[in-house]
Each structure stands twice: as structure tokens, then as C-alpha cells.
Design an enzyme around this catalytic site. Structure first.
Site, PDB file in Angstrom:
ATOM      1  N   PHE A 117       0.928  -1.182  -0.085  1.00  0.00           N
ATOM      2  CA  PHE A 117      -0.164   0.167  -0.029  1.00  0.00           C
ATOM      3  C   PHE A 117       1.066   1.220   0.007  1.00  0.00           C
ATOM      4  CE2 PHE A 117      -2.902   3.016   2.178  1.00  0.00           C
ATOM      5  CZ  PHE A 117      -3.929   2.957   1.361  1.00  0.00           C
ATOM      6  N   ASP A 187       2.338  -6.005   7.803  1.00  0.00           N
ATOM      7  CA  ASP A 187       1.061  -5.008   7.732  1.00  0.00           C
ATOM      8  C   ASP A 187       0.023  -6.022   7.575  1.00  0.00           C
ATOM      9  OD1 ASP A 187      -1.066  -3.430   7.176  1.00  0.00           O
ATOM     10  OD2 ASP A 187       0.277  -2.001   6.303  1.00  0.00           O
ATOM     11  N   TYR A 212     -10.643  -0.346  11.577  1.00  0.00           N
ATOM     12  CA  TYR A 212     -11.862   0.343  10.739  1.00  0.00           C
ATOM     13  C   TYR A 212     -12.254  -0.793   9.291  1.00  0.00           C
ATOM     14  CZ  TYR A 212      -8.128   2.701   8.125  1.00  0.00           C
ATOM     15  OH  TYR A 212      -6.964   2.925   7.340  1.00  0.00           O
ATOM     16  N   LYS A 213     -11.401  -1.558   9.026  1.00  0.00           N
ATOM     17  CA  LYS A 213     -11.626  -2.356   7.832  1.00  0.00           C
ATOM     18  C   LYS A 213     -12.435  -3.583   8.474  1.00  0.00           C
ATOM     19  CE  LYS A 213      -7.770  -0.411   5.015  1.00  0.00           C
ATOM     20  NZ  LYS A 213      -6.316  -0.567   5.088  1.00  0.00           N
ATOM     21  N   ARG A 360     -13.358  -3.839  -6.972  1.00  0.00           N
ATOM     22  CA  ARG A 360     -12.893  -4.750  -5.825  1.00  0.00           C
ATOM     23  C   ARG A 360     -13.991  -4.995  -4.980  1.00  0.00           C
ATOM     24  NH1 ARG A 360      -8.672  -2.434  -1.290  1.00  0.00           N
ATOM     25  NH2 ARG A 360     -10.246  -1.214  -0.935  1.00  0.00           N
TER      26      ARG A 360
HETATM   27  C1  PLP Z   1      -5.822   0.947   4.758  1.00  0.00           C
HETATM   28  C2  PLP Z   1      -4.179   0.761   4.765  1.00  0.00           C
HETATM   29  C3  PLP Z   1      -3.454   1.827   5.247  1.00  0.00           C
HETATM   30  C4  PLP Z   1      -4.119   2.859   6.004  1.00  0.00           C
HETATM   31  O1  PLP Z   1      -3.296   3.579   6.651  1.00  0.00           O
HETATM   32  P1  PLP Z   1      -3.899   4.784   7.807  1.00  0.00           P
HETATM   33  O2  PLP Z   1      -2.788   5.566   8.390  1.00  0.00           O
HETATM   34  O3  PLP Z   1      -4.946   4.244   8.712  1.00  0.00           O
HETATM   35  O4  PLP Z   1      -5.000   5.616   6.785  1.00  0.00           O
HETATM   36  C5  PLP Z   1      -2.085   1.593   5.441  1.00  0.00           C
HETATM   37  N1  PLP Z   1      -1.700   0.397   4.752  1.00  0.00           N
HETATM   38  C6  PLP Z   1      -2.412  -0.517   4.341  1.00  0.00           C
HETATM   39  C7  PLP Z   1      -1.531  -1.838   3.826  1.00  0.00           C
HETATM   40  C8  PLP Z   1      -3.754  -0.227   4.199  1.00  0.00           C
HETATM   41  O5  PLP Z   1      -4.386  -1.153   3.623  1.00  0.00           O
END
Ligand code: PLP
Length: 401
Positions: A117, A187, A212-213, A360
Site C-alpha cells: 500500500f 502489515d 476500521y476495515k 474490488r
Molecule cells: C488501509 C491501509 C492503510 C491506511 O493507513 P491509515 O494510516 O490508517 O490511513 C495503510 N496500509 C495498508 C496496507 C492499508 O491497507
């Protein structure tokens, strides 16, 4: 056996919506609205500052990050006392990377992959720019094992690819990296609550994820961080905030890290968001991750079969076909994917779009049903057959896709 009819009934799901985007933002647990309301009126309102010691139903707001962390820990194979919540995932990634680099001062490279990400890569980049002689290297996801060598300080990977659901082999990659003296950071953004994770068995030094996911704690809910217990006392926190100090209320002018994981805390925890997270975890406490995984595979396999049967070659599967190499999401490619997704949303099927051409769909066994995924595939086929996506209204891009 997990009672999925009961878990589904624990969520507010709007009428007429098939929600396949819980991988981005989980739905509202019914109990969360009251829990947050009570925290606002009864605790913030009446306890005021006393809430830090007496809030959260009498147990105090201040220890909440550790209590909630332990409940997440059960879902990701982490022992009690090794997980805490706070901040956002980007911040927790930064913290883990800084701590990991400090464990290998004689090495210079953070290795990651191009499937990660972007925020994780930006954080790594930003961190190395603050330091002398450290760099970030990215390789294709399938080339990670071959790229492990003794120059690498830290391997940072996201277990499940946010675009396709492709899954790394956490046990194998962790072992291969550690055999070369590399510190490992995982992660778990698309893993926690989506599939069983065995942090204790795999043995990475660090992990982080968001709530939150799949965990359904609401927009802006805090992240979580894991530090392997045997190294927690040696970790040097780069974000040395006062609440990670050994004695915050001594107001000492020099920083001394708190015991173990406590040092990963930075500043004041988000009390209202933690109230929502607590309500979400009440549902998870009744769930077995093995059942979640089995149902997730049933749902995603059924969806793929229905889409391929109904949509012909209008869309192409962008996710691994083998369910054991996927997380709990499925993507398809379509050259006008953005417009197709907007047309789907207008028909009540909510998924999302990831550039350049992926639509998705996330499958959350706690509330998604087989009937829903069959119906979603039928509506997708209808939209493609009638080209109902091909209208200016569905081509106009919103800020959040
Ligand atoms: C959703 C996601 C994030 C989001 O990070 P925030 O700081 O919570 O906005 C970061 N890394 C990955 C791999 C994600 O899927």
C-alpha cells in the site's frame, strides 16, 4: 461453530444495500451507537477528567488501548500483552520501521514490494530521508524471497495485497528473512478479521494493522501494533511521546521508555473511537477465525463462479484463482472499471474501484451471505449486458474511490 446469523444481526445494514466494501470500512455494529453515546454523555459529560481513571465502565479510559489490544491479539495469534491500539496505521508502520532499523544499525536497506500500500512505502521513504545512509528498495511481490540478503535491515510487507487479495506466505517469508538476520514487519490491514493470522507461530518482530476495515470499528478508528514479547524491552521508540514514558505523570524532562509494549504509545488515546471499537470487538469475541476463513472462501468462490458464468469475458479475474492464495477480497478488471462500479453502487451493490482498472469486492463472513454474492453477480452482469455504466453520471470521479 460461529453463529453467523447472529453476527449478521449485530450490524446495522441499510435496506437495499449489498455491502461488499467492508475491506475499506466495515459497517456499524448496532451496539456501537449506544456505546459511543453513553461514553459521550455519561463519561465525558459527567465524569469529565475523572474518566481517565473511572471511564470505560469503571475500568478507566487510560488502560483501554491495552485491553482492546489483547482482544485483537486473539484474532491474530498474538499473546496477551503484545498488542496495543492507538494512532493510525501509517503512524504505526513508521514506528515499527524505526524500531526495526534500530535493531540492525549496521545494515541500511528496508526491503518491500511493489504490491504494498503506498502509505507504507511513503512512510518508509520519509523515515529513511531523516536518517543517514538508509534506503528503501522495492521488488515485485514474487521476487521478495530472491531479494533477501545481508544488506537488508528490515523486510516490510503487507500480507494481503489491497488491490487483488493476493496473499504472501507469512511463515515462509518470515523464516527466510530471519535466517539472513533481517527484522520483519508485517502489515495486517487486510488480514485482521479477514483470515487467521499466527503471529506467535510465524515469529515476526513487528506487525501493525487497522480496526476500521474488517474489524468494523468505524471511520478513523485507531490502529494496532504488535511487538514480539522477547524484544519489547529492547525497542527504541522513535516517536517518544509522553504516554510512552515510564512515568508520564512525573513530567520528567528526559524520556525514559515505559515497560515493553507501553513505549509504543505516543499521545492521548482516542476515547470515543475506542468505545466504538469495544462494541465491534464484542461481536468478534463470539467468532472463531477458522470459521470465518471457511465462510470467506465459500463466499468468494461462489462470487467468482457466478460472475464468470454470467458476465462472460467482459471482466477478467485480477485475483489469484486459488482461494488459499487470496485474502477475503476479489477483484476483476474492466477497462471502464470506475464507471462500472458507480453503476453497481447506484443499484445498491457497494464495492470499490482501485486504479487503473480494478473493481474490488470484499467478503465479510460476519454479515455477508451467499444470497447476497449471487445477487451482486447478477446485477453486475445486468449492468455489463446493458452497458448501463456508459453514462456521464458514472464517469465523473469523486475524491474517494
Ligand atoms: C488501509 C491501509 C492503510 C491506511 O493507513 P491509515 O494510516 O490508517 O490511513 C495503510 N496500509 C495498508 C496496507 C492499508 O491497507
Amino acid at each position: 461453530m460461529t453463529d453467523f446469523a447472529a453476527t449478521r444481526a449485530s450490524f446495522f445494514l441499510p435496506e437495499g444495500v449489498i455491502y461488499l466494501d467492508g475491506n475499506s470500512l466495515g459497517p456499524l455494529p448496532r451496539a456501537a451507537a449506544d456505546r459511543v453515546h453513553d461514553t459521550v454523555t455519561e463519561e465525558w459529560g459527567k465524569l469529565l477528567i475523572r474518566g481517565w481513571n473511572a471511564g470505560a465502565g469503571g475500568t478507566g479510559w487510560m488502560p483501554q488501548p491495552d485491553r482492546l489490544g489483547d482482544r485483537i491479539g486473539r484474532l491474530i495469534g498474538a499473546p496477551a500483552g503484545s498488542v496495543a491500539v492507538g494512532d493510525t496505521l501509517s503512524i504505526k508502520v513508521f514506528q515499527c520501521l524505526a524500531a526495526a532499523l534500530a535493531l540492525r544499525p549496521d545494515r541500511s536497506v528496508i526491503l518491500s514490494d511493489t504490491g504494498n500500500f503506498p502509505s507504507d512505502l511513503y512512510m518508509a521513504d520519509g523515515l529513511t530521508r531523516l536518517m543517514q545512509g538508509k534506503t528503501v528498495r522495492t521488488v515485485a511481490p514474487e521476487d521478495v524471497t530472491a531479494a533477501l540478503d545481508e544488506t537488508i535491515a528490515v523486510l516490510m510487507l503487507t500480507e494481503v495485497d489491497y488491490r487483488t487479495g493476493r496473499m504472501h506466505d507469512m511463515a515462509q517469508l518470515t523464516a527466510a528473512a530471519q535466517a539472513k538476520g533481517i527484522v520483519v514487519v508485517w502489515d495486517l490491514a487486510h488480514s485482521a478479521g479477514a483470515l487467521p493470522v499466527d503471529l506467535q507461530g510465524c515469529g515476526p518482530e513487528f506487525a501493525a494493522g487497522c480496526t476500521y476495515k474488517y474489524l468494523n470499528a468505524g471511520p478513523g478508528a485507531p490502529a494496532f501494533v504488535y511487538v514480539r514479547p522477547d524484544i519489547a524491552e529492547h525497542v527504541q521508540p522513535a516517536l517518544a511521546g509522553w504516554l510512552g514514558h515510564a512515568a508520564p505523570f512525573d513530567f520528567d524532562l528526559t524520556y525514559r521508555p515505559g515497560p515493553g509494549l507501553a513505549r509504543m504509545r505516543v499521545g492521548t488515546p482516542a476515547v470515543l473511537q475506542m468505545a466504538a471499537l469495544e462494541a465491534a470487538l464484542d461481536i468478534w469475541d463470539r467468532v472463531d477465525m477458522k470459521d470465518v476463513r471457511a465462510r470467506s472462501i465459500t463466499l468468494s468462490e461462489r462470487f467468482i463462479a457466478e460472475v464468470e458464468r454470467n458476465c462472460g469475458d467482459e471482466v477478467a479475474l485480477a485475483s489469484p484463482r486459488d482461494p488459499h492464495q487470496r485474502g477475503s477480497q476479489v477483484s476483476f478488471r474492466h477497462p471502464e472499471g470506475y464507471a462500472v462500479m458507480q453503476a453497481l453502487i447506484a443499484r445498491g451493490v457497494i464495492g470499490d474501484f482501485r486504479a487503473p482498472d480494478r473493481i474490488r469486492f470484499g467478503f465479510a463472513p460476519l454479515y455477508n451471505t451467499e444470497e447476497e454474492v449471487v445477487e451482486a453477480a447478477r446485477i453486475l452482469a445486468d449492468i455489463l449486458t446493458h452497458r448501463s455504466w456508459d453514462t456521464p453520471r458514472f464517469h465523473a470521479r469523486a475524491a474517494v474511490t
